[in-house]
Structures are given as structure tokens and as C-alpha cells.
Design an enzyme around this catalytic site. Sequence first.
Site, PDB file in Angstrom:
ATOM      1  N   GLU A  27      -8.152   8.434   9.907  1.00  8.79           N
ATOM      2  CA  GLU A  27      -7.103   7.003   9.644  1.00  8.79           C
ATOM      3  C   GLU A  27      -8.393   5.927  10.561  1.00  8.79           C
ATOM      4  OE1 GLU A  27      -4.313   5.446  13.093  1.00  8.79           O
ATOM      5  OE2 GLU A  27      -4.091   7.640  13.154  1.00  8.79           O
ATOM      6  N   HIS A  53     -20.168   8.349   1.635  1.00  7.73           N
ATOM      7  CA  HIS A  53     -20.082   6.716   1.979  1.00  7.73           C
ATOM      8  C   HIS A  53     -21.662   7.030   2.542  1.00  7.73           C
ATOM      9  CE1 HIS A  53     -19.546   3.084   3.926  1.00  7.73           C
ATOM     10  NE2 HIS A  53     -20.731   2.972   5.076  1.00  7.73           N
ATOM     11  N   ASN A  84     -14.899  12.233   1.959  1.00  9.50           N
ATOM     12  CA  ASN A  84     -15.714  10.991   1.677  1.00  9.50           C
ATOM     13  C   ASN A  84     -16.926  11.372   1.373  1.00  9.50           C
ATOM     14  OD1 ASN A  84     -14.947   8.510   0.801  1.00  9.50           O
ATOM     15  ND2 ASN A  84     -15.717   7.333   2.174  1.00  9.50           N
ATOM     16  N   GLU A 142     -26.975  11.809  -2.649  1.00 10.20           N
ATOM     17  CA  GLU A 142     -25.638  11.474  -3.030  1.00 10.20           C
ATOM     18  C   GLU A 142     -25.154  13.147  -3.607  1.00 10.20           C
ATOM     19  OE1 GLU A 142     -22.957   8.160  -3.416  1.00 10.20           O
ATOM     20  OE2 GLU A 142     -24.758   7.047  -2.359  1.00 10.20           O
ATOM     21  N   ARG A 188     -10.337   2.053  -2.316  1.00  2.00           N
ATOM     22  CA  ARG A 188      -9.449   1.510  -1.091  1.00  2.00           C
ATOM     23  C   ARG A 188      -9.188   2.316  -0.065  1.00  2.00           C
ATOM     24  NH1 ARG A 188      -7.666  -2.654  -3.835  1.00  2.00           N
ATOM     25  NH2 ARG A 188      -5.579  -2.216  -2.801  1.00  2.00           N
ATOM     26  N   ARG A 191       1.074  -1.261   0.195  1.00  5.41           N
ATOM     27  CA  ARG A 191      -0.044  -0.082  -0.001  1.00  5.41           C
ATOM     28  C   ARG A 191       0.608   1.684  -0.488  1.00  5.41           C
ATOM     29  NH1 ARG A 191      -5.695  -1.235   1.018  1.00  5.41           N
ATOM     30  NH2 ARG A 191      -5.872  -2.999   1.807  1.00  5.41           N
TER      31      ARG A 191
HETATM   32  C1  GAR Z   1     -21.272   5.742  -3.315  1.00  7.13           C
HETATM   33  O1  GAR Z   1     -22.914   5.632  -3.478  1.00  7.13           O
HETATM   34  C2  GAR Z   1     -20.750   6.000  -2.526  1.00  7.13           C
HETATM   35  O2  GAR Z   1     -21.867   6.014  -1.562  1.00  7.13           O
HETATM   36  C3  GAR Z   1     -19.807   4.496  -2.616  1.00  7.13           C
HETATM   37  O3  GAR Z   1     -19.775   4.174  -3.823  1.00  7.13           O
HETATM   38  C4  GAR Z   1     -21.052   4.748  -4.865  1.00  7.13           C
HETATM   39  C5  GAR Z   1     -20.101   5.470  -5.624  1.00  7.13           C
HETATM   40  O4  GAR Z   1     -21.007   5.150  -6.701  1.00  7.13           O
HETATM   41  N1  GAR Z   1     -18.752   4.701  -1.218  1.00  7.13           N
HETATM   42  C6  GAR Z   1     -18.564   3.931  -1.320  1.00  7.13           C
HETATM   43  O5  GAR Z   1     -19.229   2.560  -0.854  1.00  7.13           O
HETATM   44  C7  GAR Z   1     -17.408   3.986  -0.368  1.00  7.13           C
HETATM   45  N2  GAR Z   1     -16.653   3.084   1.109  1.00  7.13           N
HETATM   46  P1  GAR Z   1     -20.089   6.237  -8.181  1.00  7.13           P
HETATM   47  O6  GAR Z   1     -18.890   6.455  -8.271  1.00  7.13           O
HETATM   48  O7  GAR Z   1     -21.647   6.757  -9.283  1.00  7.13           O
HETATM   49  O8  GAR Z   1     -20.110   8.151  -8.025  1.00  7.13           O
END
Ligand code: GAR
Length: 197
Positions: free
Chosen positions: A143, A110, A108, A175, A92, A66
Site C-alpha cells: 500500500e 519503477h 511493479n 527495464e 494509477r 477509486r
Molecule cells: C517505464 O519507464 C516505467 O518504468 C514507467 O513508465 C514507463 C512505461 O513505459 N513507470 C512508472 O513511471 C511507474 N510509476 P512502457 O509503457 O513503454 O513500458
Amino acid sequence: MTKRVAILISGSGSNMVALAESMTGDHPARPVLVVSNVPGAGGLAKAAALGIPTAVVDHRPFGADRDAFEAELTRVLEAAEPDILCLAGFMRILTPAFTARWAGRMLNIHPSLLPKYRGLNTHARALAAGDAEAGCTVHEVTEELDGGPILGQARVKIEPGDTPETLAARILPWEHKLYPAVLRRYAAGDRTPVWMP
Ligand code: GAR
């Protein structure tokens, strides 16, 4: 001064598009780079179509190293001189060294009502728990996985018959509203959380 935003993706990049399209006019930030760890990720073509420079740092050649992957990611990011990093479906796990480097500058999104359901399969876990509502959260990255200070949240009701897929489809448009709203505030130096609807 206008803030420079780099967006990290792994997939279709719909949140990246929502962020990028929001950064116009009097918005205090502009997109300067979209980076994917997945070559051919759908979001790369969308970013290019929006005129945003793109880069790929494939994690696979680095195997379990990593630190080496993140060193290359850091080199690519630093070249774009970003003030803020937005993780937008970037799948990641990041090391403490990387999160420390970008502390106070990395967001981020989530797909759960944090602190519930850190990690994966969030919608299935909300359904299995019999929750009345689900949603999404934008937070600062520390972290601790999906654990940093919450900067905004959007809630939706869980309906009878919902599946992980129907729930995801109902939450994704939130989102796309929430993340741009949080970024606009954050780039202006305001960390007051955004609550939706
Ligand atoms: C979204 O729903 C986001 O919240 C999730 O991945 C998707 C990406 O969609 N993120 C995670 O799960 C992070 N752990 P996108 O590529 O269409 O934006």
C-alpha cells in the site's frame, strides 16, 4: 504448474512486450491478459498482435471514485484468473484495499533506484540532485507508493550532459532486461533480488 500473468498498462507497453515475449519455452508463467486504463493505449495493439487477450477499464467515467474503478478492474482481472499481476507503466495510484487483495502477487517497475525518487519525474529529480547513477527497480506492490520489497535493480551511470530524456532512453533497455529476469524468478517462487548489470 504454469503461473497466469495479467499485465496492467497505461501507455506504450514496451515493458509489457518484454515480459510477454519472455514467457515462452520453459518459463514458469504465461501472459493471460493485458489491461489498460487508457483506451487506445499503444500497448493494447501490441498485446493483440502477440495474441494476448486485452481489456480496457477506463478510469475517467469513475471520476474520483477509486473504489468503483478498482471494483471494475478487479472484476475484469478475476475473470482471467491471474496468479500474478505485473504493473508495467500503469499510472494509477492504487488503494490499500486493492493492494491488500493482490498482496504477494503484484509487481511493479519503477524508473529510479528505489528507495530514491518514489512517484513521478524520477530522472529529472536524479539529475537535479547531482546523482552519479540512476536506474530502475522492480518491487512487490504494497500500500506504500513505490515502497514494497525490492526484487531487482539495474543501475546506469549518469553522464555529463544527460537530460531526463537521454537518461530515460538509456534506462529503458535495462527495464526490458530486468523485469523479465525478476518475473522468471518470482514465478518460480524465488524472491532473491536480481542485480544488474
Ligand atoms: C517505464 O519507464 C516505467 O518504468 C514507467 O513508465 C514507463 C512505461 O513505459 N513507470 C512508472 O513511471 C511507474 N510509476 P512502457 O509503457 O513503454 O513500458
